[in-house]
Scaffold this motif. Structure first.
Motif: not given
Length: 197
Positions: A38-39, A66-68, A110-111, A115-117
């Motif tokens: 969910a993050l 389903g993550v990117t 990130f800033n 959304s970012l992984i």
């Protein structure tokens, strides 16, 4: 949003089906903490990292979940002709020659993002080293994002992501938490694993 193997219309749904099939054929299982899914923004550790096969199973797991995810690379990797391919596989070009270092460049990414992984293999190499590189910790602290424990376990044929952890002020205490978590995770070549120091 940058199109990658994980979010390209028409192509990604087919790759997700293929990933599910391959995971099943290999006899592996994808394990996931739904709270981590969910993050929107986090650093994803990839450990143990002892083989090129780790990346293969992580990609299959990411497609299934389903993550990117994205990974960081020197800007030289993104020059013609491989640049578009590297970006499609989730690569983010970072200019390491600038005054700011890789940690600050990643915090900036990130800033700038909603959304970012970012995947970080803290061992830094597939060979045994002295200790984990701690950039992931400083990135997470600087960007105020959690660290999610991505893992591979060849002993149980499991790959996935669990435990979203907020990083405290003590690096030593955090490394102890990671040491405990990864203690039962077995890489393809266990003798190459570098535990957190």
């Amino acid at each position: 949003m940058q199109r990658t193997i994980f979010n390209t219309p028409l192509v990604t749904p087919l790759l997700r089906l293929l990933a599910r099939l391959l995971i099943k054929l290999h006899g592996w299982r994808v394990v996931c903490d739904r709270r981590a899914l969910a993050l929107k923004k986090y650093v994803l550790i990839g450990a143990p990292h002892t083989s090129n096969w780790d990346g293969y199973y992580f990609i299959l797991a990411a497609l299934k979940l389903g993550v990117t995810p994205h990974w960081l690379g020197k800007d030289k990797l993104f020059r013609f002709p491989l640049g578009p391919v590297m970006r499609w596989f989730g690569g983010i070009s970072v200019d390491r020659s600038r005054a700011n270092n890789l940690v600050q460049a990643t915090v900036d990414k990130f800033n700038e993002s909603k959304s970012l992984i970012v995947v970080v293999p803290p061992e830094g190499t597939r060979r045994r080293g002295e200790r984990w590189k701690t950039g992931f910790y400083h990135i997470a602290r600087g960007a105020a994002v959690p660290v999610v424990c991505g893992f591979i376990n060849f002993a149980k044929k499991e790959v996935g992501m669990e435990k979203a952890l907020e990083m405290g002020e003590s690096l030593k205490a955090e490394l102890e938490r990671f040491r405990d978590y990864y203690a039962d995770k077995v890489g393809k070549f266990p003798e190459r694993y570098t535990p957190p120091a």
